[in-house]
Design an enzyme around this catalytic site. Structure first.
Site: not given
Length: 251
Positions: A62, A88, A152, A154, A156
Site C-alpha cells: 500500500d 508510475n 487529480y 493538484a 500531478k
C-alpha cells in the site's frame, strides 16, 4: 529505438506495474535486459500480473503506508543493486471541487504524491550506490486545466514540483530525476473512471479532437520515453518534464 540489451545487468522497480503504462514499462524494461520488480497494491491485479508476466518479480504494498513501501523496496534490493525507480502508480477520481469528499482527496494524494515520496525515500540508498535514475509519471492534467480534475491535477502538479526539486537535491549524488507527462492514453483504467456510460462514450469521441496529432496515445509509446529517460547512457538530462501528449500542451 531498439532497447535490446540496453538494460542488461540493471535492476528496475516499477510501481503500478500491474496494468497500463506501468505494465508496458515493466515489460519493455525486461525485454531490454533488466531484472524488473513490479509493484502493485491490488491482490487481484497482483495474481493476474504474476500469471501473465512470470518473468517479472512481483511485490505488493500500500503506497500510502511507509512501512509497507520500505519492506517492498528491501525485498527488491536484497539480491543486489537498484538502477532505476519508476514512480508510475496513480489513481484518478474525477469530480468538481465541491463534490470531492475527504476520502477521495486523501486517497489520490496518498498514492500519487506520498507513494512516490515514500518509494523514493526507501530506494535512495540503493540508487546512490548505483548512481541510478528516477522517472516519475505525471500527466498533462498538471498543466492543462480541465473541469472535474481539480484534485487529480493538484497531485500531478505536486509530483512535477517534486521531480524538479529532487533533481536539484540529488544531482551531486549523480542521480538523475525526470518525469513523463502523458496525455490521453488508452489503458484499461479509462474504462474504470466513475462516470455514466453515455458520458464516457462522448468523452472518448471528443478526446482525439483535443489533440493536435488527432489521436490518443498508447501505453507502449509512453513506456518508450520512460526507458529513454532511465537509460544509463543518458547522463546529462535531469529535472525535466517530458510531455508525451500528441502536442496537447504545445500551445
Amino acid at each position: 529505438m531498439n532497447w535490446t540489451n540496453a538494460y542488461t545487468g540493471k535492476r528496475a522497480l516499477v510501481s503500478g506495474a500491474g496494468s497500463g503504462i506501468g505494465e508496458a514499462a515493466a515489460v519493455a524494461l525486461r525485454a531490454a535486459g533488466a531484472t524488473v520488480y513490479g509493484l502493485t497494491s491490488n491482490p487481484t491485479t497482483l495474481a493476474a500480473a504474476r500469471a501473465k508476466h512470470p518473468e517479472i518479480r512481483w511485490l505488493s504494498a500500500d503506497l500510502g503506508k511507509r512501512a509497507e513501501v520500505e519492506l517492498a523496496v528491501k525485498s527488491a534490493t536484497a539480491e543486489g543493486r537498484l538502477d532505476l525507480l519508476v514512480n508510475n502508480a496513480g489513481i484518478y477520481k474525477f469530480a468538481s471541487l465541491e463534490a470531492s469528499e475527504e476520502a477521495m482527496v486523501r486517497s489520490q494524494f496518498d498514492v500519487n504524491v506520498l507513494g512516490a515520496i515514500f518509494l523514493t525515500q526507501a530506494a535512495l540508498p540503493a540508487l546512490r550506490a548505483s548512481r541510478g535514475a528516477i522517472v516519475n509519471v505525471s500527466s498533462t492534467s498538471a498543466r492543462k486545466a480541465s473541469p472535474g480534475q481539480v484534485v487529480y491535477a493538484a497531485t500531478k502538479g505536486a509530483l512535477e514540483s517534486f521531480t524538479r526539486a529532487l533533481a536539484s537535491e540529488l544531482a551531486t549524488d549523480g542521480i538523475r530525476v525526470n518525469a513523463v507527462a502523458p496525455g490521453p492514453t488508452m489503458t484499461g483504467g479509462i474504462a474504470k473512471i466513475d462516470m455514466p456510460p453515455e458520458v464516457r462514450a462522448a468523452a472518448m469521441e471528443q478526446m482525439p479532437k483535443m489533440i493536435p496529432l488527432g489521436r490518443t496515445g498508447t501505453a507502449e509509446e509512453v513506456a518508450h520515453w520512460i526507458l529513454t529517460l532511465g537509460d544509463p547512457g543518458v547522463t546529462w538530462v535531469t529535472g525535466q518534464i517530458v510531455g508525451v501528449d500528441g502536442g496537447m500542451t504545445a500551445g
